[in-house]
Design a protein around this motif. Structure first.
Motif, PDB file in Angstrom:
ATOM      1  N   LYS A   1      29.920  70.609  71.688  1.00 40.91           N
ATOM      2  CA  LYS A   1      29.301  71.104  70.467  1.00 40.91           C
ATOM      3  C   LYS A   1      30.142  72.207  69.834  1.00 40.91           C
ATOM      4  CE  LYS A   1      26.340  71.683  67.235  1.00 40.91           C
ATOM      5  NZ  LYS A   1      26.178  70.670  66.174  1.00 40.91           N
TER       6      LYS A   1
ATOM      7  N   THR B   1      23.570  67.326  68.721  1.00 38.49           N
ATOM      8  CA  THR B   1      23.241  67.062  70.124  1.00 38.49           C
ATOM      9  C   THR B   1      21.774  67.392  70.375  1.00 38.49           C
ATOM     10  OG1 THR B   1      23.973  69.286  70.799  1.00 38.49           O
ATOM     11  CG2 THR B   1      25.592  67.495  70.912  1.00 38.49           C
TER      12      THR B   1
ATOM     13  N   PHE C   1      28.327  69.672  77.532  1.00 37.79           N
ATOM     14  CA  PHE C   1      27.722  69.416  76.218  1.00 37.79           C
ATOM     15  C   PHE C   1      27.941  70.609  75.288  1.00 37.79           C
ATOM     16  CE2 PHE C   1      25.979  65.429  77.249  1.00 37.79           C
ATOM     17  CZ  PHE C   1      25.339  64.909  76.132  1.00 37.79           C
TER      18      PHE C   1
ATOM     19  N   PHE D   1      22.136  72.949  72.365  1.00 34.28           N
ATOM     20  CA  PHE D   1      21.659  71.734  71.705  1.00 34.28           C
ATOM     21  C   PHE D   1      21.108  72.054  70.317  1.00 34.28           C
ATOM     22  CE2 PHE D   1      21.255  70.678  76.268  1.00 34.28           C
ATOM     23  CZ  PHE D   1      21.915  69.454  76.293  1.00 34.28           C
TER      24      PHE D   1
END
Length: 311
Positions: A81, A89, A77, A124
Motif C-alpha cells: 500500500k 486494500t 500488505f 488497509f
C-alpha cells in the motif's frame, strides 16, 4: 444548447470518463498459500497492476474480537500500500460462524476497536464483512440487528470504506439482507457466486443461468447496480469440495475436478463489461496460476478478466 452539444461530444471522445469505471477486486486467501505445493509470497507474487482492489481474506473473531493476525503478511500488505497508494486494500472479517451475539452493543464495544487496530496494522483502506444469517435466526430481528451493526461499524470506520460479501443463494438473501438500508452504509457488495454453474456449457455457448439469476435478484432490490461485483473463481474443486489450484488443471488434475472453462470465464467477464454492474471479484490470487507454472502466463484467469473489463 451549444454547451450540451459540446458536452455530448466530449463524452463521445472520452467515453471512459463519462461511464463509471469497472472494479476488479481480487481476494488473497491467506490460508491457501501452500495449496498444491506452489508457495505464494505476497511481495514477490502480487501483481499490483492486475486488480484495483485486493482483499485480505480473512480473520475471524474469537469470540467477539480479533485477537491475532499474521504480522508478516500484514506488514507485506502495508508495504504494498505504501508503494502503490492508488491500490485499494481491504481486510475481510468472516462472521459466518460468529452468531448474532456479536451484534449486541456490549460486544460491539469490544469488536470494533479490535477491527480498527488490525486495519491500522495492515494500513488497509477498508473493511469487508462476510456474513449470512444462520438458518435458525428470526428473519426480521436478525436483519435489524445486522443493519444496526453495519451502521455503527461505518460510523467508527470514518473515511475507510466498508464492503459486504453476500450470499448468492436466494433463500439466504431474503433471510439476511435489507439492501435498501444496507446500501446507505456499504460501498460495495461482493456477490459470492464463485461456485455457481460449474462447467455449464452447451453447444459451445457458455451458460451461467444461476449467476445471472442471482445478479438480477440483487438488481431488483432497487440498489444501484454499480455497487454489486460478481464473483468468479480462479480455482476448481474436486471430491468433498476440495479446492484445486488453477495450475493443476493443466498439469496433474485429480480424477474428479471441476473448473470454469475459459469460455465460461470470458462470457462472465463480458456479461459484466456490457452491464451496469460494478465489476468482478475473483477468488483468489494465490489459487490462480500466479507464476505461470502451467506455461500459460502468470494469472491466466485474472489477467483475462482484467483484459476484458479494465482495458
Amino acid at each position: 444548447m451549444q454547451k450540451f452539444i459540446l458536452l455530448a461530444g466530449l463524452c463521445a471522445i472520452f467515453a471512459d470518463t463519462c461511464v463509471a469505471s469497472k472494479k476488479l477486486a481480487c481476494v488473497y486467501q491467506s490460508n491457501s498459500d501452500e495449496i498444491g505445493a506452489n508457495p505464494f509470497d505476497i511481495l514477490r507474487d502480487i501483481d499490483t497492476q492486475l486488480c484495483n482492489q485486493i482483499i485480505y481474506s480473512s480473520l475471524k473473531p474469537t469470540p467477539v474480537s480479533l485477537t491475532s493476525c499474521d504480522e508478516r503478511k500484514f506488514q507485506a500488505f502495508a508495504e504494498i500500500k505504501k508503494s502503490h497508494p492508488e491500490l485499494q486494500t481491504f481486510l475481510e472479517v468472516d462472521l459466518s460462524t460468529a452468531g448474532s451475539q456479536i451484534f449486541t452493543p456490549e460486544n460491539l464495544k469490544i469488536f470494533i476497536p479490535s477491527v480498527i487496530e488490525h486495519l491500522v496494522i495492515g494500513n488497509f483502506d477498508g473493511l469487508n464483512i462476510k456474513w449470512v444469517a444462520e438458518k435458525s435466526s428470526s428473519e426480521l430481528n436478525i436483519k435489524q440487528l445486522f443493519i444496526a451493526f453495519i451502521k455503527e461499524l461505518k460510523r467508527e470506520l470514518g473515511q475507510r470504506q466498508l464492503s459486504l460479501s453476500v450470499s448468492a443463494a436466494q433463500s439466504d438473501i431474503i433471510k439476511s439482507y435489507d439492501f435498501s438500508e444496507l446500501s446507505k452504509y456499504v460501498d460495495f457488495f461482493y456477490v459470492m457466486s464463485f461456485d455457481l454453474d460449474r462447467q455449464s456449457s452447451s453447444n459451445g455457448q457458455a451458460q451461467f443461468p444461476n449467476v445471472k439469476k442471482a445478479m438480477q435478484f440483487f438488481a431488483d432490490k432497487g440498489v444501484a447496480k454499480e455497487k454489486f461485483l460478481m464473483g468468479i473463481s480462479s480455482y476448481g474443486y474436486g471430491a468433498q469440495q476440495a479446492i484445486i489450484p488453477k495450475f493443476q488443471e493443466f498439469s496433474h488434475p485429480p480424477e474428479e475436478a471441476y473448473f470454469d472453462s475459459a469460455e465460461t470465464i470470458e462470457a462472465k467477464a463480458n456479461f459484466i463489461k456490457n452491464s451496469e454492474y460494478g465489476g468482478v471479484i475473483v477468488k483468489a490470487l494465490n489459487l490462480d496460476d500466479f507464476n505461470g507454472k502451467a506455461g500459460k502466463g502468470n494469472y491466466p484467469v485474472i489477467q483475462h478478466i482484467h483484459d476484458i473489463i479494465l482495458d
